[in-house]
Design a protein around this motif. Structure first.
Motif, PDB file in Angstrom:
ATOM      1  N   VAL A 203      91.545  40.068  51.176  1.00 19.41           N
ATOM      2  CA  VAL A 203      91.065  38.918  50.402  1.00 19.41           C
ATOM      3  C   VAL A 203      90.455  39.198  49.058  1.00 19.41           C
ATOM      4  CG1 VAL A 203      88.799  37.613  50.309  1.00 19.41           C
ATOM      5  CG2 VAL A 203      89.910  37.977  52.640  1.00 19.41           C
ATOM      6  N   VAL A 204      90.148  40.635  49.030  1.00 19.88           N
ATOM      7  CA  VAL A 204      89.630  41.093  47.948  1.00 19.88           C
ATOM      8  C   VAL A 204      90.613  41.603  46.628  1.00 19.88           C
ATOM      9  CG1 VAL A 204      87.548  41.697  48.740  1.00 19.88           C
ATOM     10  CG2 VAL A 204      89.188  43.277  48.294  1.00 19.88           C
ATOM     11  N   GLY A 205      90.267  41.578  45.482  1.00 21.61           N
ATOM     12  CA  GLY A 205      91.256  41.877  44.411  1.00 21.61           C
ATOM     13  C   GLY A 205      90.873  43.331  43.903  1.00 21.61           C
ATOM     14  N   ARG A 206      89.883  43.761  43.958  1.00 22.24           N
ATOM     15  CA  ARG A 206      89.456  45.096  43.534  1.00 22.24           C
ATOM     16  C   ARG A 206      88.509  45.871  44.799  1.00 22.24           C
ATOM     17  NH1 ARG A 206      85.736  46.185  38.790  1.00 22.24           N
ATOM     18  NH2 ARG A 206      84.956  43.832  39.143  1.00 22.24           N
ATOM     19  N   LEU A 207      88.469  47.081  44.857  1.00 21.50           N
ATOM     20  CA  LEU A 207      87.588  47.770  45.912  1.00 21.50           C
ATOM     21  C   LEU A 207      86.749  48.773  44.838  1.00 21.50           C
ATOM     22  CD1 LEU A 207      89.949  49.086  48.646  1.00 21.50           C
ATOM     23  CD2 LEU A 207      88.223  47.333  49.015  1.00 21.50           C
ATOM     24  N   LEU A 208      85.575  48.826  45.353  1.00 19.78           N
ATOM     25  CA  LEU A 208      84.453  49.680  44.873  1.00 19.78           C
ATOM     26  C   LEU A 208      84.166  50.847  45.988  1.00 19.78           C
ATOM     27  CD1 LEU A 208      81.390  49.097  42.965  1.00 19.78           C
ATOM     28  CD2 LEU A 208      81.155  50.327  45.108  1.00 19.78           C
ATOM     29  N   VAL A 209      84.375  52.154  45.599  1.00 18.63           N
ATOM     30  CA  VAL A 209      83.882  53.087  46.865  1.00 18.63           C
ATOM     31  C   VAL A 209      82.797  53.730  46.612  1.00 18.63           C
ATOM     32  CG1 VAL A 209      84.916  55.139  48.133  1.00 18.63           C
ATOM     33  CG2 VAL A 209      86.489  53.413  46.870  1.00 18.63           C
ATOM     34  N   LEU A 210      81.827  53.753  47.705  1.00 12.89           N
ATOM     35  CA  LEU A 210      80.438  54.359  47.498  1.00 12.89           C
ATOM     36  C   LEU A 210      80.539  55.726  48.190  1.00 12.89           C
ATOM     37  CD1 LEU A 210      77.682  51.482  47.690  1.00 12.89           C
ATOM     38  CD2 LEU A 210      78.280  53.003  45.832  1.00 12.89           C
ATOM     39  N   ASP A 211      79.688  56.776  47.836  1.00 10.88           N
ATOM     40  CA  ASP A 211      79.490  57.684  48.550  1.00 10.88           C
ATOM     41  C   ASP A 211      78.115  58.411  48.183  1.00 10.88           C
ATOM     42  OD1 ASP A 211      80.243  59.916  50.584  1.00 10.88           O
ATOM     43  OD2 ASP A 211      80.750  61.233  49.250  1.00 10.88           O
ATOM     44  N   GLY A 213      75.374  57.037  47.820  1.00  8.03           N
ATOM     45  CA  GLY A 213      74.785  56.133  46.750  1.00  8.03           C
ATOM     46  C   GLY A 213      75.291  56.292  45.393  1.00  8.03           C
ATOM     47  N   LYS A 214      76.572  56.735  45.121  1.00  6.94           N
ATOM     48  CA  LYS A 214      77.287  56.904  43.899  1.00  6.94           C
ATOM     49  C   LYS A 214      78.369  56.125  44.010  1.00  6.94           C
ATOM     50  CE  LYS A 214      76.774  60.800  41.525  1.00  6.94           C
ATOM     51  NZ  LYS A 214      76.086  60.240  40.034  1.00  6.94           N
ATOM     52  N   VAL A 215      78.680  55.516  42.890  1.00  3.26           N
ATOM     53  CA  VAL A 215      80.250  54.862  42.843  1.00  3.26           C
ATOM     54  C   VAL A 215      81.288  56.091  42.565  1.00  3.26           C
ATOM     55  CG1 VAL A 215      81.686  53.365  41.566  1.00  3.26           C
ATOM     56  CG2 VAL A 215      79.291  52.699  42.249  1.00  3.26           C
ATOM     57  N   ILE A 216      82.278  56.154  43.431  1.00  2.00           N
ATOM     58  CA  ILE A 216      83.176  57.415  43.242  1.00  2.00           C
ATOM     59  C   ILE A 216      84.458  56.904  42.774  1.00  2.00           C
ATOM     60  CG2 ILE A 216      82.237  58.837  44.898  1.00  2.00           C
ATOM     61  CD1 ILE A 216      84.353  58.240  46.690  1.00  2.00           C
ATOM     62  N   ALA A 217      84.825  55.326  42.843  1.00  2.00           N
ATOM     63  CA  ALA A 217      85.995  54.954  42.489  1.00  2.00           C
ATOM     64  C   ALA A 217      85.980  53.322  42.521  1.00  2.00           C
ATOM     65  CB  ALA A 217      87.151  55.375  43.368  1.00  2.00           C
ATOM     66  N   MET A 218      86.859  52.721  41.738  1.00  2.00           N
ATOM     67  CA  MET A 218      86.903  51.278  41.599  1.00  2.00           C
ATOM     68  C   MET A 218      88.313  50.916  41.102  1.00  2.00           C
ATOM     69  SD  MET A 218      84.582  48.546  39.502  1.00  2.00           S
ATOM     70  CE  MET A 218      83.020  48.977  40.566  1.00  2.00           C
ATOM     71  N   GLY A 219      88.877  50.031  41.593  1.00  4.91           N
ATOM     72  CA  GLY A 219      90.275  49.525  41.138  1.00  4.91           C
ATOM     73  C   GLY A 219      91.055  48.693  42.145  1.00  4.91           C
ATOM     74  N   LYS A 220      92.118  48.432  42.003  1.00  9.02           N
ATOM     75  CA  LYS A 220      92.822  47.662  42.956  1.00  9.02           C
ATOM     76  C   LYS A 220      93.083  48.280  44.276  1.00  9.02           C
ATOM     77  CE  LYS A 220      95.854  45.436  39.236  1.00  9.02           C
ATOM     78  NZ  LYS A 220      97.125  45.188  38.883  1.00  9.02           N
ATOM     79  N   PRO A 221      93.095  47.761  45.320  1.00  7.15           N
ATOM     80  CA  PRO A 221      92.909  48.270  46.621  1.00  7.15           C
ATOM     81  C   PRO A 221      94.179  49.139  46.888  1.00  7.15           C
ATOM     82  CG  PRO A 221      92.814  45.956  46.848  1.00  7.15           C
ATOM     83  CD  PRO A 221      92.910  46.137  45.716  1.00  7.15           C
ATOM     84  N   ASP A 222      95.413  48.854  46.541  1.00  4.89           N
ATOM     85  CA  ASP A 222      96.571  50.042  46.633  1.00  4.89           C
ATOM     86  C   ASP A 222      96.283  51.278  46.092  1.00  4.89           C
ATOM     87  OD1 ASP A 222      97.805  47.958  48.456  1.00  4.89           O
ATOM     88  OD2 ASP A 222      99.404  47.635  46.701  1.00  4.89           O
ATOM     89  N   ASP A 223      95.913  50.969  44.563  1.00  2.00           N
ATOM     90  CA  ASP A 223      95.479  52.404  44.115  1.00  2.00           C
ATOM     91  C   ASP A 223      94.334  53.276  44.762  1.00  2.00           C
ATOM     92  OD1 ASP A 223      97.491  51.744  42.328  1.00  2.00           O
ATOM     93  OD2 ASP A 223      96.089  50.570  40.780  1.00  2.00           O
ATOM     94  N   ILE A 224      93.257  52.561  45.102  1.00  2.00           N
ATOM     95  CA  ILE A 224      92.062  53.053  45.885  1.00  2.00           C
ATOM     96  C   ILE A 224      92.546  53.921  47.085  1.00  2.00           C
ATOM     97  CG2 ILE A 224      90.037  52.869  47.098  1.00  2.00           C
ATOM     98  CD1 ILE A 224      89.843  52.568  44.106  1.00  2.00           C
ATOM     99  N   MET A 225      93.283  53.089  47.922  1.00  2.00           N
ATOM    100  CA  MET A 225      93.559  53.849  49.159  1.00  2.00           C
ATOM    101  C   MET A 225      94.614  55.076  48.847  1.00  2.00           C
ATOM    102  SD  MET A 225      91.462  52.142  50.633  1.00  2.00           S
ATOM    103  CE  MET A 225      91.763  53.319  52.039  1.00  2.00           C
ATOM    104  N   ALA A 226      95.256  54.951  47.716  1.00  2.30           N
ATOM    105  CA  ALA A 226      96.355  55.991  47.630  1.00  2.30           C
ATOM    106  C   ALA A 226      95.422  57.104  46.999  1.00  2.30           C
ATOM    107  CB  ALA A 226      97.600  55.593  46.615  1.00  2.30           C
ATOM    108  N   SER A 227      94.195  56.960  46.608  1.00  2.00           N
ATOM    109  CA  SER A 227      93.491  58.134  45.903  1.00  2.00           C
ATOM    110  C   SER A 227      93.418  59.423  46.790  1.00  2.00           C
ATOM    111  CB  SER A 227      92.252  57.724  45.302  1.00  2.00           C
ATOM    112  OG  SER A 227      91.323  58.581  45.112  1.00  2.00           O
ATOM    113  N   LYS A 228      93.623  60.554  46.563  1.00  2.00           N
ATOM    114  CA  LYS A 228      93.278  61.481  47.272  1.00  2.00           C
ATOM    115  C   LYS A 228      91.868  61.967  47.657  1.00  2.00           C
ATOM    116  CE  LYS A 228      97.585  64.399  46.069  1.00  2.00           C
ATOM    117  NZ  LYS A 228      97.928  65.483  45.545  1.00  2.00           N
ATOM    118  N   SER A 229      91.032  61.556  46.577  1.00  2.00           N
ATOM    119  CA  SER A 229      89.440  61.897  46.626  1.00  2.00           C
ATOM    120  C   SER A 229      88.940  60.739  47.880  1.00  2.00           C
ATOM    121  CB  SER A 229      88.654  61.857  45.236  1.00  2.00           C
ATOM    122  OG  SER A 229      88.928  60.592  44.679  1.00  2.00           O
TER     123      SER A 229
END
Length: 239
Positions: A203-211, A213-229
């Motif tokens: 459904v979504v076009g972007r993902l925001l990742v929290l850890d 309480g801090k935003v550690i990543a934001m971007g397209k789903p494929d890019d986010i899920m490929a991120s090592k961190s």
């Protein structure tokens, strides 16, 4: 202009920082997913957006207006709607009556407009056949649908979905995803917190990742899920 924007929003409970200078913008008509491990601050983020929690610092802007100090009712009337992880409808009221309550107290429509709109929402959310059934007799999928319908009854411009697919079977999850897609296609902006990633990313076009309480990543789903961190923090995978 974004429909919703957070700028350096922070919140602490004593020494525990649950939101740490969170910043992001949601464009009108966008669907944004929010992911992170348990305790990352995802539900807290929603409470800060809706006004259920007051921010310690930073600003929340909605539809061009600063709503940082506005109470939840004002934000709801302005167009911020939400669901909760655990549906808690008025169990002795019918499905239709539950929607009427949400529409009457969460929007500025007339009585006739409220009734007509609630009937439309029952169709949109697949609940029309259960309109006269008491909410307490519903199964989990239908309770989730009712939770979604009640949020829609407030006439939101932005809809916050808090793990609405949790606990459903694969088939039930897909049914709910189809409904959410239809809502988004109708022009409602969405922020969706979810652990079921294949549902979320359909459904979504972007993902925001929290850890923590801090935003550690934001971007397209494929890019986010490929991120090592992200894989290490969210999925617990050593990379």
């Amino acid at each position: 202009m974004p429909i919703l924007a957070l700028d350096n929003v922070s919140k602490s409970f004593g020494a525990l920082k649950v939101a740490d200078q969170v910043s992001f913008a949601l464009e009108k008509g966008e669907a944004l997913g929010v992911i992170g491990p348990n305790g990352a601050g995802k539900s807290t983020l929603f409470n800060l957006i809706t006004g259920n929690l007051r921010v310690d610092g930073g600003t929340v802007t909605f539809d061009g207006a600063d709503v940082t100090r506005q109470p939840p009712m004002v934000r709801c009337l302005a167009g911020i709607g939400r669901t909760f992880q655990i549906p808690q409808p008025f169990e002795k009221l019918t499905v239709f009556e539950n929607l009427l309550v949400a529409a009457a107290f969460g929007s500025n429509r007339t009585e006739k407009d409220v009734s007509d709109r609630c009937a439309d929402i029952l169709v949109e959310t697949g609940l029309i056949a259960r309109a006269n059934q008491t909410a307490g007799s519903l199964g989990l999928l239908q309770r989730k649908r009712l939770e979604l319908a009640r949020a829609l009854a407030t006439q939101p411009k932005v809809l916050l979905l808090d793990e609405i697919a949790g606990g459903l079977t694969e088939g039930e999850c897909q049914e709910l995803v189809d409904t959410i897609r239809s809502i988004h296609a109708a022009g409602v902006s969405i922020v969706w917190v979810e652990h079921i990633l294949h549902a979320l990313t359909s459904v979504v076009g972007r993902l925001l990742v929290l850890d923590f309480g801090k935003v550690i990543a934001m971007g397209k789903p494929d890019d986010i899920m490929a991120s090592k961190s992200v894989r290490q923090i969210y999925l617990g995978i050593e990379v």
